[in-house]
Design a protein around this motif. Structure first.
Motif, PDB file in Angstrom:
ATOM      1  N   LEU A 377      -6.346 -14.904 -10.240  1.00  0.00           N
ATOM      2  CA  LEU A 377      -5.323 -14.052 -10.755  1.00  0.00           C
ATOM      3  C   LEU A 377      -3.913 -14.282 -10.636  1.00  0.00           C
ATOM      4  O   LEU A 377      -3.060 -13.964 -11.225  1.00  0.00           O
ATOM      5  CB  LEU A 377      -5.443 -12.452 -10.002  1.00  0.00           C
ATOM      6  N   LEU A 378      -3.858 -15.427  -9.717  1.00  0.00           N
ATOM      7  CA  LEU A 378      -2.334 -16.137  -9.652  1.00  0.00           C
ATOM      8  C   LEU A 378      -1.520 -15.055  -8.685  1.00  0.00           C
ATOM      9  O   LEU A 378      -0.415 -15.010  -9.172  1.00  0.00           O
ATOM     10  CB  LEU A 378      -2.021 -16.714 -10.867  1.00  0.00           C
ATOM     11  N   MET A 379      -2.157 -14.032  -8.146  1.00  0.00           N
ATOM     12  CA  MET A 379      -1.204 -13.142  -7.226  1.00  0.00           C
ATOM     13  C   MET A 379      -0.488 -13.942  -6.347  1.00  0.00           C
ATOM     14  O   MET A 379      -0.679 -14.707  -5.745  1.00  0.00           O
ATOM     15  CB  MET A 379      -1.999 -11.998  -6.736  1.00  0.00           C
ATOM     16  N   THR A 380       0.942 -13.425  -6.221  1.00  0.00           N
ATOM     17  CA  THR A 380       1.941 -13.828  -5.067  1.00  0.00           C
ATOM     18  C   THR A 380       1.218 -13.415  -3.496  1.00  0.00           C
ATOM     19  O   THR A 380       0.560 -12.233  -3.639  1.00  0.00           O
ATOM     20  CB  THR A 380       3.221 -13.425  -5.185  1.00  0.00           C
ATOM     21  N   ASP A 381       1.603 -14.020  -2.670  1.00  0.00           N
ATOM     22  CA  ASP A 381       1.207 -13.608  -1.389  1.00  0.00           C
ATOM     23  C   ASP A 381       1.565 -12.374  -1.076  1.00  0.00           C
ATOM     24  O   ASP A 381       1.011 -11.619  -0.126  1.00  0.00           O
ATOM     25  CB  ASP A 381       1.708 -14.708  -0.254  1.00  0.00           C
ATOM     26  N   ASP A 382       2.882 -11.940  -1.256  1.00  0.00           N
ATOM     27  CA  ASP A 382       3.570 -10.930  -1.173  1.00  0.00           C
ATOM     28  C   ASP A 382       2.553  -9.614  -1.626  1.00  0.00           C
ATOM     29  O   ASP A 382       2.412  -8.642  -1.071  1.00  0.00           O
ATOM     30  CB  ASP A 382       5.002 -10.627  -1.643  1.00  0.00           C
ATOM     31  N   ARG A 383       2.331  -9.857  -2.918  1.00  0.00           N
ATOM     32  CA  ARG A 383       1.616  -8.609  -3.592  1.00  0.00           C
ATOM     33  C   ARG A 383       0.355  -8.408  -3.033  1.00  0.00           C
ATOM     34  O   ARG A 383      -0.388  -7.355  -2.825  1.00  0.00           O
ATOM     35  CB  ARG A 383       1.216  -9.026  -4.969  1.00  0.00           C
ATOM     36  N   VAL A 384      -0.453  -9.703  -2.586  1.00  0.00           N
ATOM     37  CA  VAL A 384      -1.743  -9.593  -1.737  1.00  0.00           C
ATOM     38  C   VAL A 384      -1.444  -8.784  -0.592  1.00  0.00           C
ATOM     39  O   VAL A 384      -2.492  -7.983  -0.392  1.00  0.00           O
ATOM     40  CB  VAL A 384      -2.198 -11.056  -1.852  1.00  0.00           C
ATOM     41  N   THR A 385      -0.490  -9.170   0.194  1.00  0.00           N
ATOM     42  CA  THR A 385      -0.400  -8.493   1.578  1.00  0.00           C
ATOM     43  C   THR A 385      -0.305  -7.135   1.439  1.00  0.00           C
ATOM     44  O   THR A 385      -0.712  -6.257   1.980  1.00  0.00           O
ATOM     45  CB  THR A 385       0.744  -9.033   2.209  1.00  0.00           C
ATOM     46  N   LYS A 386       0.429  -6.635   0.163  1.00  0.00           N
ATOM     47  CA  LYS A 386       0.783  -5.292  -0.088  1.00  0.00           C
ATOM     48  C   LYS A 386      -0.609  -4.452  -0.381  1.00  0.00           C
ATOM     49  O   LYS A 386      -1.015  -3.243  -0.066  1.00  0.00           O
ATOM     50  CB  LYS A 386       1.849  -4.872  -1.002  1.00  0.00           C
ATOM     51  N   LEU A 387      -1.496  -5.109  -1.116  1.00  0.00           N
ATOM     52  CA  LEU A 387      -2.628  -4.618  -1.297  1.00  0.00           C
ATOM     53  C   LEU A 387      -3.569  -4.315  -0.105  1.00  0.00           C
ATOM     54  O   LEU A 387      -4.062  -3.340   0.128  1.00  0.00           O
ATOM     55  CB  LEU A 387      -3.646  -5.416  -2.293  1.00  0.00           C
ATOM     56  N   LYS A 388      -3.583  -5.459   0.529  1.00  0.00           N
ATOM     57  CA  LYS A 388      -4.172  -5.334   1.986  1.00  0.00           C
ATOM     58  C   LYS A 388      -3.830  -4.364   2.938  1.00  0.00           C
ATOM     59  O   LYS A 388      -4.431  -3.516   3.476  1.00  0.00           O
ATOM     60  CB  LYS A 388      -4.165  -6.651   2.643  1.00  0.00           C
ATOM     61  N   GLU A 389      -2.427  -4.076   3.086  1.00  0.00           N
ATOM     62  CA  GLU A 389      -1.923  -3.102   3.791  1.00  0.00           C
ATOM     63  C   GLU A 389      -2.292  -1.750   3.360  1.00  0.00           C
ATOM     64  O   GLU A 389      -2.293  -0.823   4.048  1.00  0.00           O
ATOM     65  CB  GLU A 389      -0.218  -3.044   3.842  1.00  0.00           C
ATOM     66  N   LEU A 390      -1.941  -1.529   2.029  1.00  0.00           N
ATOM     67  CA  LEU A 390      -2.282  -0.197   1.654  1.00  0.00           C
ATOM     68  C   LEU A 390      -3.899  -0.020   1.799  1.00  0.00           C
ATOM     69  O   LEU A 390      -4.262   1.206   2.050  1.00  0.00           O
ATOM     70  CB  LEU A 390      -2.235  -0.227  -0.036  1.00  0.00           C
ATOM     71  N   GLY A 391      -4.778  -0.831   1.637  1.00  0.00           N
ATOM     72  CA  GLY A 391      -6.104  -0.784   1.876  1.00  0.00           C
ATOM     73  C   GLY A 391      -6.448  -0.398   3.245  1.00  0.00           C
ATOM     74  O   GLY A 391      -7.197   0.552   3.850  1.00  0.00           O
ATOM     75  N   ASP A 392      -5.728  -0.637   3.968  1.00  0.00           N
ATOM     76  CA  ASP A 392      -6.022  -0.722   5.534  1.00  0.00           C
ATOM     77  C   ASP A 392      -5.332   0.805   5.959  1.00  0.00           C
ATOM     78  O   ASP A 392      -6.073   1.527   6.557  1.00  0.00           O
ATOM     79  CB  ASP A 392      -4.940  -1.697   6.383  1.00  0.00           C
ATOM     80  N   LYS A 393      -4.293   1.130   5.507  1.00  0.00           N
ATOM     81  CA  LYS A 393      -3.450   2.603   5.617  1.00  0.00           C
ATOM     82  C   LYS A 393      -4.755   3.623   5.054  1.00  0.00           C
ATOM     83  O   LYS A 393      -4.973   4.879   5.549  1.00  0.00           O
ATOM     84  CB  LYS A 393      -2.431   2.678   5.009  1.00  0.00           C
ATOM     85  N   LEU A 394      -5.288   3.458   3.735  1.00  0.00           N
ATOM     86  CA  LEU A 394      -6.033   4.237   3.324  1.00  0.00           C
ATOM     87  C   LEU A 394      -7.538   4.327   4.043  1.00  0.00           C
ATOM     88  O   LEU A 394      -8.161   5.613   3.898  1.00  0.00           O
ATOM     89  CB  LEU A 394      -6.550   3.981   1.809  1.00  0.00           C
ATOM     90  N   ALA A 395      -7.776   3.204   4.543  1.00  0.00           N
ATOM     91  CA  ALA A 395      -9.336   3.173   5.496  1.00  0.00           C
ATOM     92  C   ALA A 395      -8.951   3.976   6.785  1.00  0.00           C
ATOM     93  O   ALA A 395      -9.678   4.861   6.846  1.00  0.00           O
ATOM     94  CB  ALA A 395      -9.516   2.009   5.759  1.00  0.00           C
ATOM     95  N   ASP A 396      -7.695   4.146   6.947  1.00  0.00           N
ATOM     96  CA  ASP A 396      -7.425   4.926   8.448  1.00  0.00           C
ATOM     97  C   ASP A 396      -7.148   6.451   8.031  1.00  0.00           C
ATOM     98  O   ASP A 396      -7.683   7.223   8.666  1.00  0.00           O
ATOM     99  CB  ASP A 396      -5.973   4.213   9.058  1.00  0.00           C
ATOM    100  N   TYR A 397      -6.777   6.617   6.979  1.00  0.00           N
ATOM    101  CA  TYR A 397      -6.638   7.968   6.387  1.00  0.00           C
ATOM    102  C   TYR A 397      -7.947   8.723   6.001  1.00  0.00           C
ATOM    103  O   TYR A 397      -8.387   9.688   6.434  1.00  0.00           O
ATOM    104  CB  TYR A 397      -5.775   7.892   5.252  1.00  0.00           C
ATOM    105  N   THR A 398      -8.959   7.853   5.503  1.00  0.00           N
ATOM    106  CA  THR A 398     -10.182   8.304   5.212  1.00  0.00           C
ATOM    107  C   THR A 398     -10.896   8.535   6.443  1.00  0.00           C
ATOM    108  O   THR A 398     -11.704   9.584   6.434  1.00  0.00           O
ATOM    109  CB  THR A 398     -11.063   6.975   4.467  1.00  0.00           C
ATOM    110  N   ARG A 399     -10.894   7.869   7.506  1.00  0.00           N
ATOM    111  CA  ARG A 399     -11.689   7.916   8.773  1.00  0.00           C
ATOM    112  C   ARG A 399     -11.259   9.181   9.588  1.00  0.00           C
ATOM    113  O   ARG A 399     -12.004   9.824   9.869  1.00  0.00           O
ATOM    114  CB  ARG A 399     -11.361   6.700   9.703  1.00  0.00           C
ATOM    115  N   TYR A 400      -9.724   9.287   9.385  1.00  0.00           N
ATOM    116  CA  TYR A 400      -9.511  10.565  10.286  1.00  0.00           C
ATOM    117  C   TYR A 400      -8.946  11.868   9.417  1.00  0.00           C
ATOM    118  O   TYR A 400      -8.746  12.753  10.204  1.00  0.00           O
ATOM    119  CB  TYR A 400      -8.175   9.979  11.011  1.00  0.00           C
TER     120      TYR A 400
END
Length: 497
Positions: A377-400
């Motif tokens: 997809l030729l995504m930039t590192d910054d965009r991939v990092t933002k996707l990962k951070e959002l996934g981590d936060k949503l996982a935390d939100y889902t868990r608690y």
């Protein structure tokens, strides 16, 4: 000295000669090497199964296929046999051994830059020029359209003429045509030709020993064969610690030069070959091999009338097949193979019908998807990092906080307005959960992930959602194990596709 020409048929032919004499570069080829391949061609092209089969490359007017040159025809007198044998030898030498002579032609080969051959290859063409009986998909010897000054045929060096004669041996027989693979890397072109040559030589030897007149074709479909062969080559190179300076681009030419000529071109661009190179490294190999294994066509399934079909080698690997849809259909690829969403419309022998995000959650891998996003997809590192951070936060939100209800909604929602409302509500709840110290996303992150500019939602917002979801699934493995019904059932997910 022979160099890489950039023409798929000529280069495949030189790759065959290089592989036949077990050398590594075109530049290392010698007259002795040309003699070896010429001897094999002269001895075997006039015999079955190659005599009939190779008309798909050179037409029935090829020197080895013409009945008039066959001394083994029934009811021929010894004089006629000798005459036919002499004629076939005459034309064989002109196709296979003109390199032994000093070139006296005034023309230059269009492909190698060497002097063109000095003797005619057809009674209708000028000396040193090739037509459809020598080079696939050219016009007939009488045609004048599309040739310089209306002179039929193309001027070609004797070495290139020999390479064209050898070329079909480095192609795979698939259905009613031949598959030639050409790369911008000489070594990789030679590697493909070597694989196909070895199979063809073995099949020819077996057919001749058994008295069979038909050369068996590939058990695999064209695209599956191409990627499977590339995979074998890449694995061998990794095992032998061969370092590749750059990622290659690969183009496959599927053609038939017989009574109904055609040409189909299949291309694996740089981002796909770069991805395939990376997935065979230790960090990704295990999970990728598991996905590939579960992409093979299921064998032994009932036929059209309900009768059991004999278990045989699978013809298709659907993951391999779908690599050719990338990057245009990346969203479907991610959802099918990385998120394991089933497609219930598929036939019974298609494994994608049985995929399950609930049963196969262990196959959902963020590192592999992160690689896919960067390479394909030729995504930039910054965009991939933002996707990962959002996934981590949503996982935390889902868990608690959000629990199964939020997770299921996030998983299946297909309407953009409902999805944005779900995200906004989750952001408010998450901010409360963090006592105002943190939000799910700021404006910059939201715009980067989901928006085109400042006002328009991305057309591929579902793909972005799925990438975030994959990160969530990986972070919630233990929670999902305790709440398996959080992942929607296959029927529910499939109905939302």
């Amino acid at each position: 000295m022979i160099t890489y020409t950039g023409h798929p048929f000529v280069d495949t032919g030189f790759a065959v000669i290089t592989a036949f004499v077990r050398k590594r570069r075109f530049a290392d080829l010698t007259d002795d090497d040309f003699q070896q391949i010429a001897d094999y061609i002269e001895a075997n092209y006039v015999r079955q199964p190659l005599r009939s089969f190779l008309t798909v490359a050179f037409t029935s007017n090829a020197w080895f296929a013409q009945s008039a040159f066959n001394p083994d025809r029934p009811d021929l007198s010894p004089e006629k046999q000798a005459e036919a044998r002499e004629k076939r030898k005459y034309w064989a030498d002109r196709h296979l051994r003109q390199w032994q002579q000093s070139a006296a032609a005034l023309e230059t080969c269009l492909f190698t830059g060497l002097p063109a051959a000095g003797l005619e290859l057809s009674q209708k063409l000028q000396p040193g020029r090739v037509g459809r009986a020598q080079m696939p998909l050219l016009q007939g010897d009488d045609a004048i359209n599309f040739f310089i000054n209306g002179d039929p045929g193309l001027p070609m060096a004797a070495e290139a003429i020999l390479a064209l004669q050898a070329m079909p041996l480095g192609c795979a027989k698939v259905g009613g045509g031949l598959l030639a693979v050409h790369c911008d890397d000489e070594a990789l072109t030679i590697a493909f030709a070597t694989r196909f040559l070895q199979r063809n030589l073995n099949d020819v030897a077996k057919a001749q020993a058994a008295g069979e007149e038909k050369l068996p074709g590939s058990l695999r479909s064209l695209k599956t064969l191409l990627v499977e062969t590339l995979t074998e080559i890449l694995i061998r190179q990794i095992q032998e610690e061969e370092r590749r300076a750059r990622r290659p681009t690969i183009t496959a030419y599927y053609f038939n030069n017989g009574q109904s000529p055609f040409l189909e071109i299949y291309h694996l661009p740089l981002q796909i070959t770069g991805f395939l190179l990376a997935v065979h490294t230790p960090a990704y190999r295990a999970i990728w091999n598991e996905l590939v294994q579960r992409g093979w066509q299921r064998t032994g399934m009932p036929g059209k009338r309900g009768k059991a079909v004999d278990p045989a080698e699978p013809r298709f690997n659907y993951l391999y097949e779908d690599l050719f849809t990338l990057p245009a259909q990346a969203a479907r690829f991610v959802r099918t193979y990385f998120l394991r969403i089933p497609d219930l419309r598929r036939s019974a022998d298609d494994p994608r019908r049985e995929y399950s995000p609930r049963r196969e959650a262990d196959l959902v891998s963020w590192p592999l998807v992160e690689l896919f996003a960067q390479e394909v997809l030729l995504m930039t590192d910054d965009r991939v990092t933002k996707l990962k951070e959002l996934g981590d936060k949503l996982a935390d939100y889902t868990r608690y906080q959000g629990g199964k209800r939020f997770f299921r909604q996030f998983f299946v929602e297909q309407r953009s307005d409902n999805f944005l409302s779900l995200l906004n509500k989750a952001n408010i709840d998450y901010t409360r959960y963090k006592r105002g110290q943190e939000t799910l996303f700021d404006l910059d992150s939201f715009l980067t992930i989901f928006m085109e500019g400042d006002e328009v939602l991305r057309k591929d917002w579902r793909l972005m959602r799925d990438l975030v979801l994959i990160r969530m699934v990986e972070q919630l493995r233990d929670w999902i194990a305790g709440n398996p019904d959080a992942i929607p059932a296959e029927e529910e997910v499939a109905s939302n596709e």
